[in-house]
Design a protein around this motif. Structure first.
Motif, PDB file in Angstrom:
ATOM      1  N   LEU A  34      51.058  36.119  37.331  1.00  0.00           N
ATOM      2  CA  LEU A  34      52.009  37.036  37.951  1.00  0.00           C
ATOM      3  C   LEU A  34      51.292  38.213  38.603  1.00  0.00           C
ATOM      4  N   THR A  35      50.293  38.731  37.906  1.00  0.00           N
ATOM      5  CA  THR A  35      49.520  39.850  38.459  1.00  0.00           C
ATOM      6  C   THR A  35      48.766  39.419  39.710  1.00  0.00           C
ATOM      7  N   TYR A  36      48.175  38.270  39.649  1.00  0.00           N
ATOM      8  CA  TYR A  36      47.355  37.769  40.768  1.00  0.00           C
ATOM      9  C   TYR A  36      48.202  37.572  42.033  1.00  0.00           C
ATOM     10  N   TYR A  37      49.398  36.960  41.872  1.00  0.00           N
ATOM     11  CA  TYR A  37      50.205  36.606  43.039  1.00  0.00           C
ATOM     12  C   TYR A  37      51.176  37.711  43.461  1.00  0.00           C
ATOM     13  N   LEU A  38      51.493  38.628  42.579  1.00  0.00           N
ATOM     14  CA  LEU A  38      52.495  39.650  42.914  1.00  0.00           C
ATOM     15  C   LEU A  38      51.925  41.051  43.069  1.00  0.00           C
ATOM     16  N   LEU A  39      50.791  41.339  42.410  1.00  0.00           N
ATOM     17  CA  LEU A  39      50.277  42.710  42.449  1.00  0.00           C
ATOM     18  C   LEU A  39      48.916  42.834  43.109  1.00  0.00           C
ATOM     19  N   ASN A  40      47.948  42.166  42.532  1.00  0.00           N
ATOM     20  CA  ASN A  40      46.571  42.393  42.980  1.00  0.00           C
ATOM     21  C   ASN A  40      45.719  41.195  42.588  1.00  0.00           C
ATOM     22  N   THR A  41      44.878  40.762  43.489  1.00  0.00           N
ATOM     23  CA  THR A  41      43.990  39.642  43.160  1.00  0.00           C
ATOM     24  C   THR A  41      42.939  40.051  42.134  1.00  0.00           C
ATOM     25  N   ASN A  42      42.694  41.333  42.028  1.00  0.00           N
ATOM     26  CA  ASN A  42      41.849  41.851  40.944  1.00  0.00           C
ATOM     27  C   ASN A  42      42.780  42.157  39.772  1.00  0.00           C
ATOM     28  N   THR A  45      39.002  34.675  32.959  1.00  0.00           N
ATOM     29  CA  THR A  45      37.750  34.695  32.194  1.00  0.00           C
ATOM     30  C   THR A  45      38.028  34.900  30.707  1.00  0.00           C
ATOM     31  N   VAL A  46      37.012  34.606  29.896  1.00  0.00           N
ATOM     32  CA  VAL A  46      37.121  34.783  28.444  1.00  0.00           C
ATOM     33  C   VAL A  46      37.308  36.252  28.093  1.00  0.00           C
ATOM     34  N   ASP A  47      36.522  37.115  28.775  1.00  0.00           N
ATOM     35  CA  ASP A  47      36.620  38.551  28.490  1.00  0.00           C
ATOM     36  C   ASP A  47      38.033  39.072  28.767  1.00  0.00           C
ATOM     37  N   TYR A  48      38.607  38.630  29.876  1.00  0.00           N
ATOM     38  CA  TYR A  48      39.964  39.058  30.237  1.00  0.00           C
ATOM     39  C   TYR A  48      40.971  38.591  29.187  1.00  0.00           C
ATOM     40  N   VAL A  49      40.865  37.313  28.822  1.00  0.00           N
ATOM     41  CA  VAL A  49      41.811  36.747  27.843  1.00  0.00           C
ATOM     42  C   VAL A  49      41.718  37.477  26.513  1.00  0.00           C
ATOM     43  N   VAL A  50      40.484  37.707  26.036  1.00  0.00           N
ATOM     44  CA  VAL A  50      40.305  38.386  24.742  1.00  0.00           C
ATOM     45  C   VAL A  50      40.862  39.799  24.793  1.00  0.00           C
ATOM     46  N   VAL A 108      35.223  43.129  38.988  1.00  0.00           N
ATOM     47  CA  VAL A 108      36.369  42.507  39.651  1.00  0.00           C
ATOM     48  C   VAL A 108      36.649  41.154  39.009  1.00  0.00           C
ATOM     49  N   THR A 109      37.924  40.954  38.627  1.00  0.00           N
ATOM     50  CA  THR A 109      38.300  39.717  37.937  1.00  0.00           C
ATOM     51  C   THR A 109      39.424  39.040  38.708  1.00  0.00           C
ATOM     52  N   SER A 110      39.119  37.841  39.226  1.00  0.00           N
ATOM     53  CA  SER A 110      40.128  37.072  39.969  1.00  0.00           C
ATOM     54  C   SER A 110      40.322  35.688  39.373  1.00  0.00           C
ATOM     55  N   THR A 111      39.638  35.440  38.261  1.00  0.00           N
ATOM     56  CA  THR A 111      39.803  34.175  37.540  1.00  0.00           C
ATOM     57  C   THR A 111      40.073  34.476  36.069  1.00  0.00           C
TER      58      THR A 111
END
Length: 356
Positions: free
Chosen positions: A99-107, A120-125, A115-118
């Motif tokens: 939702l964030t990627y498609y509605l707000l920001n690709t980062n 990642t493990v760090d993001y999920v944790v 910059v995170t556009s996939t």
């Protein structure tokens, strides 16, 4: 409030009205928006981001509180609970990412180290830890509310049980007293004594008092003394000149209050095991001494020269004494009374210090 039967145990939910839910989440949303708006330096972006993540917080929090905990934690299925909770959080984090990627920001992680556009493990944790924080906070509030509700329920139940037992003990006094008095009237009626009508009249006055004046938790001490005086009149009529009762009252009794018909048990016991068991003249001494907020009550009666007296006191006459001990324990705090019973060789003495 509703209940869930689990392994023959009931789990009680505290019903929290919708307005409290609304107030809590409005406060949480406002604080979170201001916090991240200050961090980003962009309050509009923070508002949009929180509007996107807010339904996820709600879903996970209520899923945990109203579904996972009662159905898994309270059934002691801890491992399944952990697996299901972490899986639910992971699914929601994945949804949030898209939702964030498609509605707000690709980062999708502007506060992250890069910059995170996939996904990642760090993001999920990091996102899962954030959701766990919200879930834990909401769950702590719910558990606290449940504990307060249960504590109040147990307190109310304990109070109700105490009041019920006090009522039972109080009603136990009247039959015990009437039983002995009616025996006295029966004895006089057999003898065709002229005292019988007067005793019946006094008994009716006592019955009126016990029926209508003893429903309160505390009764005025002056009325209690009048009740005892009526009882003494009954006993004086029956025993005649063989009975000498000395009653002394010192101190100010106005405004003083005591548990109703509490002292009657001691007086009735003095006659049953004193005057009724002795032959010849009997002296019974009753003393009321009021000092500040306490009544110092003392009653003495002679004991019969009978080796089986103590045994009879513990069996037949013990009802009154056991009753009053229970009433004192239930109706007063430990520092509000002190009861001392002395069974001497020729004298039985009761000393009661009680807050009035």
């Amino acid at each position: 409030m509703f209940n869930l039967n689990s392994n023959s145990k009931l789990y009680y939910y505290t019903k929290i009205t919708w307005k409290y839910h609304l107030i809590f989440w409005l406060i949480y949303f406002t604080i979170n928006t201001l916090r991240w708006g200050s961090y980003y330096g962009d309050y509009l972006y923070s508002l949009r981001s929180n509007l996107l993540g807010f339904p996820i917080h709600l879903t996970l929090s209520y899923l945990n509180v109203y579904v996972l905990m009662p159905f898994l934690v309270f059934r002691k299925k801890y491992l399944i609970y952990i697996i299901v909770l972490l899986s639910a959080i992971f699914v929601m984090v994945s949804i949030k990412f898209n939702l964030t990627y498609y509605l707000l920001n690709t980062n999708v992680w502007p506060e992250g180290p890069e910059v995170t556009s996939t996904l990642t493990v760090d993001y999920v944790v990091d996102m899962m830890i954030g959701e766990l924080y919200v879930i834990t906070f909401v769950t702590a509030i719910k558990i606290t509310a449940d504990w307060l509700k249960e504590h109040k329920r147990l307190t109310d139940l304990e109070k109700l049980q105490m009041e019920t037992e006090l009522l039972f003990l109080k009603t136990q006094v009247s039959p015990h007293f009437f039983f002995n008095t009616l025996n006295n009237i029966y004895s006089l009626s057999i003898e065709k004594s002229d005292k019988t009508p007067k005793i019946i009249l006094k008994l009716s006055e006592l019955m009126r008092y016990l029926l209508y004046e003893t429903k309160r938790k505390r009764q005025s001490l002056s009325k209690e003394i009048i009740c005892l005086q009526n009882y003494l009149e009954l006993e004086k009529i029956r025993h005649g000149e063989d009975l000498v009762v000395n009653m002394d009252i010192s101190g100010d009794i106005s405004g003083k209050r005591i548990a109703p018909i509490l002292l009657l048990s001691f007086v009735e016991n003095a006659f049953k095991h004193g005057a009724n068991k002795n032959i010849g003249k009997v002296n019974i001494n009753i003393d009321f001494n009021i000092k500040e907020d306490f009544l110092y009550f003392t009653i003495t009666n002679p004991t019969p020269a009978d080796s089986e007296y103590e045994q009879r006191l513990n069996t037949t006459g013990g009802i009154g004494l056991k009753n009053v001990k229970k009433r004192l324990a239930l109706g007063y705090k430990k520092d509000q009374y002190d009861l001392n019973i002395e069974n001497g060789q020729n004298l039985f003495t009761v000393k009661l210090k009680i807050k009035v």
